[in-house]
Write an enzyme that holds these catalytic residues in place. Structure first.
Site, PDB file in Angstrom:
ATOM      1  N   HIS A  81     -43.293  96.305  92.046  1.00 22.84           N
ATOM      2  CA  HIS A  81     -42.815  95.309  91.074  1.00 22.84           C
ATOM      3  C   HIS A  81     -41.365  95.536  90.679  1.00 22.84           C
ATOM      4  CE1 HIS A  81     -44.450  97.949  87.542  1.00 22.84           C
ATOM      5  NE2 HIS A  81     -43.164  98.112  87.623  1.00 22.84           N
ATOM      6  N   ASP A  90     -37.101  93.890  80.230  1.00 21.47           N
ATOM      7  CA  ASP A  90     -38.465  93.800  79.706  1.00 21.47           C
ATOM      8  C   ASP A  90     -38.688  94.682  78.484  1.00 21.47           C
ATOM      9  OD1 ASP A  90     -38.217  96.164  81.140  1.00 21.47           O
ATOM     10  OD2 ASP A  90     -39.640  95.618  82.691  1.00 21.47           O
TER      11      ASP A  90
END
Ligand code: GLP
Length: 261
Positions: A138, A67
């Site tokens: 997450h 990410d």
């Protein structure tokens, strides 16, 4: 899913680094999925040590990061591009053109994300994906509610993640609220998943991910769906696991291990 608990952060990190080294020693042109955050730092230090002192070679390795924050250029000190360069890439012999981190500055998110997914496929898929876990459970930036089939996309960050990240920025308004992240579905396609977590602040998320139901509310619980995932923990991160003794027993009695006299 294998759960391996070590007493210290350093031991846990060394054990996870060994998984990567084992892969590179059998497949020198492996594709690694990499994560950022404070947790994998000692794992990367150990890989750097193995490169410098044991000849661990990265010349044929390709990497894909999970990410990147939207709005941060590659030279911003809080960007994941910068993190990877400073904490791994510049210390090993990987050709920089073999490294991929999602763009923080693309204007065409959809096209970029499709390209990223396609590039992973072109390179043969990810052999080992390293993961950390956020305090809301997450993986990458797949916040609660992210579909377990999600793909690489732009994602609005949860309030708790923005607050967790605020310590790295001068002003609260500087903390990015969007990121490009691999999806849970993308991550599950890696051949092996290696998740690392340490410290008490991760204990609840770890217990929910390992011993709770598979749910998009804790995207790390998706590791339960993967045929080859290993979770490396220190004692503190493992402190809320109900079956802690069982995991230790399994480690001591793996098939093929010599039986005690
Ligand atoms: C961010 C990253 C995750 C990482 C998490 C935990 O949200 N996108 O990939 O796992 O932070 O970070 P830390 O290891 O610093 O606790």
């Amino acid at each position: 899913m294998e759960v391996v608990v070590h007493s210290t952060y350093d031991e846990m990190s060394a054990a996870a680094a060994k998984e990567v080294a084992k892969l590179l020693n059998t497949k020198p042109n492996a594709v690694l999925g990499l994560a950022t955050g404070s947790t994998p730092l000692a794992l990367y230090k150990e890989l750097i040590r193995m490169h410098k002192h044991e000849g661990l070679d990265f010349t044929q390795v390709t990497t894909f990061n999970l990410d990147e924050y939207c709005g941060l250029s590659a030279d911003h000190e809080q960007s994941y591009h910068y993190f990877m360069r400073e904490n791994l890439f510049k210390h090993i012999n990987i050709p920089l053109q073999n490294t991929h981190v999602p763009s923080g500055t693309t204007r065409n998110h959809e096209a970029f994300c499709a390209w990223y997914e396609n590039r992973i496929k072109e390179c043969g898929g990810i052999d080992i994906q390293i993961l950390g876990i956020g305090s809301d459970g997450h993986i990458a930036f797949n916040e609660p509610g992210s579909s377990l089939g999600s793909r690489t996309r732009i994602k609005t960050l949860a309030k708790v993640t923005i607050d967790d990240n605020a310590r790295f920025f001068d002003k609260p308004e500087d903390v990015p609220i969007y990121a490009i992240t691999m999806g849970v579905g993308t991550i599950l396609e890696a051949r092996k998943l290696v998740l690392v977590a340490n410290g008490e602040s991760k204990a609840d998320a770890i217990a929910a991910a390992i011993e709770g139901s598979v749910t998009s509310m804790i995207t790390a619980s998706a590791l339960q769906l993967h045929p080859d995932s290993v979770i490396f923990l220190d004692d503190a991160a493992a402190s809320k696991l109900k079956l802690r003794e069982y995991y230790d027993w399994i480690q001591a009695n793996k098939p093929g291990a010599p039986r005690p006299e």
